[in-house]
Design a protein around this motif. Structure first.
Motif, mmCIF file in Angstrom:
data_model
loop_
_atom_site.group_PDB
_atom_site.id
_atom_site.type_symbol
_atom_site.label_atom_id
_atom_site.label_comp_id
_atom_site.label_asym_id
_atom_site.label_seq_id
_atom_site.Cartn_x
_atom_site.Cartn_y
_atom_site.Cartn_z
ATOM 1 N N ARG A 39 -14.470 -0.815 0.256
ATOM 2 C CA ARG A 39 -13.376 -1.784 0.121
ATOM 3 C C ARG A 39 -13.841 -3.060 -0.568
ATOM 4 N N ILE A 40 -12.824 -3.860 -0.921
ATOM 5 C CA ILE A 40 -13.027 -5.262 -1.268
ATOM 6 C C ILE A 40 -12.392 -6.084 -0.152
ATOM 7 N N LEU A 41 -13.187 -6.906 0.513
ATOM 8 C CA LEU A 41 -12.708 -7.737 1.616
ATOM 9 C C LEU A 41 -12.638 -9.186 1.155
ATOM 10 N N TRP A 42 -11.519 -9.867 1.525
ATOM 11 C CA TRP A 42 -11.380 -11.288 1.173
ATOM 12 C C TRP A 42 -10.961 -12.041 2.432
ATOM 13 N N GLY A 43 -11.620 -13.149 2.668
ATOM 14 C CA GLY A 43 -11.278 -13.961 3.832
ATOM 15 C C GLY A 43 -11.716 -15.390 3.633
ATOM 16 N N ARG A 44 -11.344 -16.241 4.581
ATOM 17 C CA ARG A 44 -11.777 -17.636 4.526
ATOM 18 C C ARG A 44 -13.279 -17.696 4.804
ATOM 19 N N PRO A 45 -13.968 -18.670 4.247
ATOM 20 C CA PRO A 45 -15.419 -18.743 4.456
ATOM 21 C C PRO A 45 -15.798 -18.679 5.931
ATOM 22 N N GLY A 46 -16.639 -17.743 6.280
ATOM 23 C CA GLY A 46 -17.108 -17.585 7.647
ATOM 24 C C GLY A 46 -16.302 -16.615 8.478
ATOM 25 N N ASP A 47 -15.093 -16.215 8.036
ATOM 26 C CA ASP A 47 -14.263 -15.308 8.840
ATOM 27 C C ASP A 47 -14.802 -13.883 8.860
ATOM 28 N N ILE A 48 -15.249 -13.410 7.705
ATOM 29 C CA ILE A 48 -15.657 -12.005 7.630
ATOM 30 C C ILE A 48 -16.896 -11.733 8.473
ATOM 31 N N PRO A 49 -17.956 -12.563 8.396
ATOM 32 C CA PRO A 49 -19.121 -12.275 9.238
ATOM 33 C C PRO A 49 -18.820 -12.318 10.732
ATOM 34 N N ARG A 50 -17.773 -13.086 11.120
ATOM 35 C CA ARG A 50 -17.450 -13.169 12.554
ATOM 36 C C ARG A 50 -16.582 -12.011 13.032
ATOM 37 N N GLY A 51 -16.176 -11.128 12.091
ATOM 38 C CA GLY A 51 -15.343 -9.988 12.497
ATOM 39 C C GLY A 51 -13.880 -10.336 12.597
ATOM 40 N N ASN A 52 -13.426 -11.456 12.027
ATOM 41 C CA ASN A 52 -12.019 -11.836 12.067
ATOM 42 C C ASN A 52 -11.201 -10.995 11.098
ATOM 43 N N THR A 53 -9.879 -11.134 11.210
ATOM 44 C CA THR A 53 -8.976 -10.414 10.316
ATOM 45 C C THR A 53 -9.099 -10.976 8.900
ATOM 46 N N CYS A 54 -9.058 -10.072 7.934
ATOM 47 C CA CYS A 54 -9.177 -10.467 6.529
ATOM 48 C C CYS A 54 -8.281 -9.562 5.698
ATOM 49 N N LEU A 55 -8.228 -9.817 4.396
ATOM 50 C CA LEU A 55 -7.504 -8.943 3.470
ATOM 51 C C LEU A 55 -8.438 -7.838 2.988
ATOM 52 N N SER A 56 -7.900 -6.638 2.907
ATOM 53 C CA SER A 56 -8.709 -5.481 2.535
ATOM 54 C C SER A 56 -8.008 -4.699 1.418
ATOM 55 N N LEU A 57 -8.757 -4.371 0.378
ATOM 56 C CA LEU A 57 -8.255 -3.537 -0.721
ATOM 57 C C LEU A 57 -9.180 -2.332 -0.855
ATOM 58 N N SER A 58 -8.634 -1.139 -0.637
ATOM 59 C CA SER A 58 -9.445 0.074 -0.731
ATOM 60 C C SER A 58 -9.799 0.335 -2.194
ATOM 61 N N LEU A 59 -11.068 0.695 -2.427
ATOM 62 C CA LEU A 59 -11.518 0.960 -3.798
ATOM 63 C C LEU A 59 -10.859 2.201 -4.388
ATOM 64 N N ARG A 60 -10.278 3.056 -3.545
ATOM 65 C CA ARG A 60 -9.617 4.243 -4.052
ATOM 66 C C ARG A 60 -8.383 3.892 -4.881
ATOM 67 N N HIS A 61 -7.841 2.683 -4.704
ATOM 68 C CA HIS A 61 -6.649 2.269 -5.442
ATOM 69 C C HIS A 61 -6.974 1.766 -6.849
ATOM 70 N N ILE A 62 -8.255 1.489 -7.151
ATOM 71 C CA ILE A 62 -8.618 0.927 -8.458
ATOM 72 C C ILE A 62 -8.685 2.049 -9.495
ATOM 73 N N VAL A 63 -7.777 1.986 -10.473
ATOM 74 C CA VAL A 63 -7.771 2.967 -11.559
ATOM 75 C C VAL A 63 -8.834 2.613 -12.577
ATOM 76 N N PHE A 64 -8.876 1.375 -13.022
ATOM 77 C CA PHE A 64 -9.947 0.852 -13.854
ATOM 78 C C PHE A 64 -9.905 -0.666 -13.768
ATOM 79 N N PHE A 65 -10.966 -1.309 -14.231
ATOM 80 C CA PHE A 65 -11.003 -2.768 -14.207
ATOM 81 C C PHE A 65 -11.616 -3.277 -15.498
ATOM 82 N N GLU A 66 -11.368 -4.539 -15.787
ATOM 83 C CA GLU A 66 -11.858 -5.141 -17.017
ATOM 84 C C GLU A 66 -12.099 -6.628 -16.788
#
Length: 402
Positions: A46-73
């Motif tokens: 996944r790609i996880l996005w959160g406020r600084p310090g939220d992700i390491p503490r195990g808080n809720t964050c935004l998640s985007l599964s890499l399976r949805h990425i067709v291509f990137f540039e």
């Protein structure tokens, strides 16, 4: 943005930490969102996005599964866009039917952008591409696997064996780059081998020059026959001492010596092919024998014109058609005409291809011999859409019978 989900920042089974980037803003298509100055974590799933310090503490964050990425540039800011940060554009597939709730349920765009305010690390593109190509989310977790925390797993960047798969434009570009790299390595190895071969050739040429000098000085107990035979062997190998322009003070002297060498090299080969050889064949044969000291077409032509004045055994001849050949001085056109006349009577008619196959000569020379026979009045032509055929001149027989 409707592909993002609210999720727990704790890692799923078999999920591995890849990298962390700070001060990242999310775009819904080209539209800015309020999700700015956040912390972005790239994992094997996944790609996880959160406020600084939220992700390491195990808080809720935004998640985007890499399976949805067709291509990137990569989207670079324009030349007049001062202060704008570089962005990564993620082109996404349609959201899953069973998608978990996220920041929005509907979006006008099928792509999102990641804006890196502190600058885009070039390694991000490489690591993202590698992670997508590995498709770790397709593998079931091993039984009893203990999933580490983000902080404990930052050093664990080793992923399983690479799996090649289609990942859009970026994947194709990386595949082409890898093939280009392999090609460059193969070319480099080939040139290394060629360099070694050139070095060996230089040594052989040096040895041949030394031997040739000794032969000219008549050193040792070498008979005349052995000298001629040995020099012939050297020339057949293409390592004899060739005549070069820089060895003589004037062009006339160079051309005279070159003409003498041409006569020495070509007399026997020309006899073997019927007493005549086209200048193009001569050029190929001579340069093959000279090795690294290649001869220009102009020098060959000028030297060939010196053959007759020097009284050498071969001379330059030009046919009416413009074809130029080297032929033995004793070459007799009457003998050639008599031979062609006999073949025409035997075969009934012949084309240039037929004569070339019968006599073992080139089609060009075969045509010239037929034309010479015609010029002497011993053959008649029939030029049709099928081919140019030559027949015996039956008028001569009728005249002789009368």
């Amino acid at each position: 943005m409707n592909r993002f989900e609210y999720a727990d920042s704790r890692f799923m089974p078999n999920e591995v930490y890849v990298r962390r980037d700070m001060v990242v803003r999310l775009y819904d298509g080209d539209t800015k969102t309020n999700f700015e100055n956040g912390e972005l974590i790239l994992t094997s799933h996944r790609i996880l996005w959160g406020r600084p310090g939220d992700i390491p503490r195990g808080n809720t964050c935004l998640s985007l599964s890499l399976r949805h990425i067709v291509f990137f540039e990569e989207e670079n800011p324009g030349p007049f866009s001062f202060g704008r940060s570089k962005k990564i554009v993620l082109h996404l597939s349609e959201p899953a039917v069973d998608k978990m709730p996220g920041p929005t349920d509907n979006s006008l765009y099928n792509y999102v952008k990641l804006s890196f305010k502190e600058g885009l690390d070039p390694n991000f593109i490489t690591q993202l591409s590698d992670t997508i190509m590995r498709q770790m989310w397709e593998f079931a977790p091993a039984p009893g696997l203990i999933v580490p925390n983000v902080r404990d797993n930052q050093e664990n960047t080793k992923l399983p064996t690479r799996i090649k798969t289609r990942t859009g434009i970026i994947g194709i570009e990386r595949s082409l780059q890898e093939k280009q790299k392999e090609t460059d390595e193969s070319i480099s190895l080939a040139f290394q081998d060629l360099t070694k071969l050139m070095d060996m050739a230089k040594d052989m040429v040096a040895i041949s020059k030394t031997i040739s000098a000794k032969i000219r000085a008549r050193q040792g107990d070498i008979t005349e026959d052995e000298t001629v035979r040995f020099k012939a062997y050297l020339m057949s190998l293409g390592i004899d001492d060739p005549v070069t322009r820089d060895a003589y003070k004037s062009s006339n002297e160079y051309l005279e010596q070159l003409a003498k060498q041409l006569a020495y090299i070509l007399e026997e080969p020309i006899k073997e092919v019927g007493g005549m050889m086209t200048l193009t064949d001569v050029y190929c044969r001579v340069n093959r024998a000279r090795g690294l000291e290649l001869l220009s077409p102009e020098d060959l032509l000028h030297a060939s014109r010196q053959l007759a004045p020097l009284g050498l055994p071969i001379v330059l001849r030009s046919f009416d058609s413009g074809v130029m050949v080297l032929q033995i001085r004793s070459h007799d056109d009457n003998a050639v005409v008599d031979r062609i006349t006999e073949l025409l009577k035997e075969k009934g008619f012949m084309t240039a291809e037929d004569l070339a196959q019968s006599e073992g000569i080139s089609v060009l020379l075969a045509r010239e011999r037929l034309l010479v026979t015609e010029k002497h009045g011993k053959a008649c032509r029939d030029d049709s859409i099928e081919a140019l055929r030559f027949y015996p001149n039956l008028f001569l027989e009728e005249i002789s019978s009368e």
